[in-house]
Design a protein around this motif. Sequence first.
Motif, PDB file in Angstrom:
ATOM      1  N   GLN A   3       0.814  -1.215   0.000  1.00 43.58           N
ATOM      2  CA  GLN A   3       0.000   0.000   0.000  1.00 43.58           C
ATOM      3  C   GLN A   3       0.852   1.271   0.000  1.00 43.58           C
ATOM      4  N   VAL A   4       1.960   1.276   0.711  1.00 40.51           N
ATOM      5  CA  VAL A   4       2.820   2.463   0.786  1.00 40.51           C
ATOM      6  C   VAL A   4       3.387   2.797  -0.598  1.00 40.51           C
ATOM      7  N   VAL A   5       3.864   1.786  -1.295  1.00 38.27           N
ATOM      8  CA  VAL A   5       4.407   1.987  -2.641  1.00 38.27           C
ATOM      9  C   VAL A   5       3.301   2.452  -3.583  1.00 38.27           C
ATOM     10  N   GLN A   6       2.153   1.807  -3.496  1.00 38.09           N
ATOM     11  CA  GLN A   6       1.015   2.169  -4.343  1.00 38.09           C
ATOM     12  C   GLN A   6       0.630   3.637  -4.148  1.00 38.09           C
ATOM     13  N   ALA A   8       2.441   6.172  -2.784  1.00 36.59           N
ATOM     14  CA  ALA A   8       3.519   7.092  -3.163  1.00 36.59           C
ATOM     15  C   ALA A   8       3.604   7.228  -4.682  1.00 36.59           C
ATOM     16  N   THR A   9       3.465   6.115  -5.364  1.00 37.72           N
ATOM     17  CA  THR A   9       3.526   6.134  -6.823  1.00 37.72           C
ATOM     18  C   THR A   9       2.314   6.853  -7.395  1.00 37.72           C
ATOM     19  N   ARG A  10       1.147   6.597  -6.834  1.00 34.42           N
ATOM     20  CA  ARG A  10      -0.069   7.285  -7.293  1.00 34.42           C
ATOM     21  C   ARG A  10       0.045   8.790  -7.078  1.00 34.42           C
ATOM     22  N   THR A  11       0.580   9.203  -5.954  1.00 38.66           N
ATOM     23  CA  THR A  11       0.771  10.632  -5.676  1.00 38.66           C
ATOM     24  C   THR A  11       1.686  11.265  -6.720  1.00 38.66           C
ATOM     25  N   GLN A  96      13.285   3.427  -5.059  1.00 40.86           N
ATOM     26  CA  GLN A  96      13.258   3.853  -3.646  1.00 40.86           C
ATOM     27  C   GLN A  96      12.425   2.927  -2.774  1.00 40.86           C
ATOM     28  N   ARG A  97      11.441   2.267  -3.385  1.00 44.27           N
ATOM     29  CA  ARG A  97      10.443   1.584  -2.571  1.00 44.27           C
ATOM     30  C   ARG A  97      10.278   0.091  -2.813  1.00 44.27           C
ATOM     31  N   ILE A  98      10.681  -0.410  -3.991  1.00 45.89           N
ATOM     32  CA  ILE A  98      10.489  -1.847  -4.258  1.00 45.89           C
ATOM     33  C   ILE A  98      11.783  -2.582  -4.008  1.00 45.89           C
TER      34      ILE A  98
END
Length: 98
Positions: A3-6, A8-11, A96-98
């Motif tokens: 959810q955090v990656v989703q 941040a990427t959506r933003t 950065q996130r995956i």
Amino acid sequence: MDQVVQEATRTALLELCRSGSPIVREENANEVIAVAARRWRSFERRSAKRSGDLDARTEDLAKGLREHFEGRTHLVGPLMEDYRFVAGVLATEFTQRI
């Protein structure tokens, strides 16, 4: 993708949308993320003989987005630069996130 990656990427994609990106719209942001994440994760399997550096992965991501969203990929022309820009933003988020 967690959810955090989703989020941040959506933003990041929604900011591109607000900035006038011809690729990203609010209604297709989740689709862009899903297509991009699948392409990003499969790079090494599909590209065993190519370099895995960030530039190669980003270009591959841009091509994957183009293939998914454009019916006639050979007619994309200058819009390819927009796909590369979106892919660069996504690559930054993913590294950065995956």
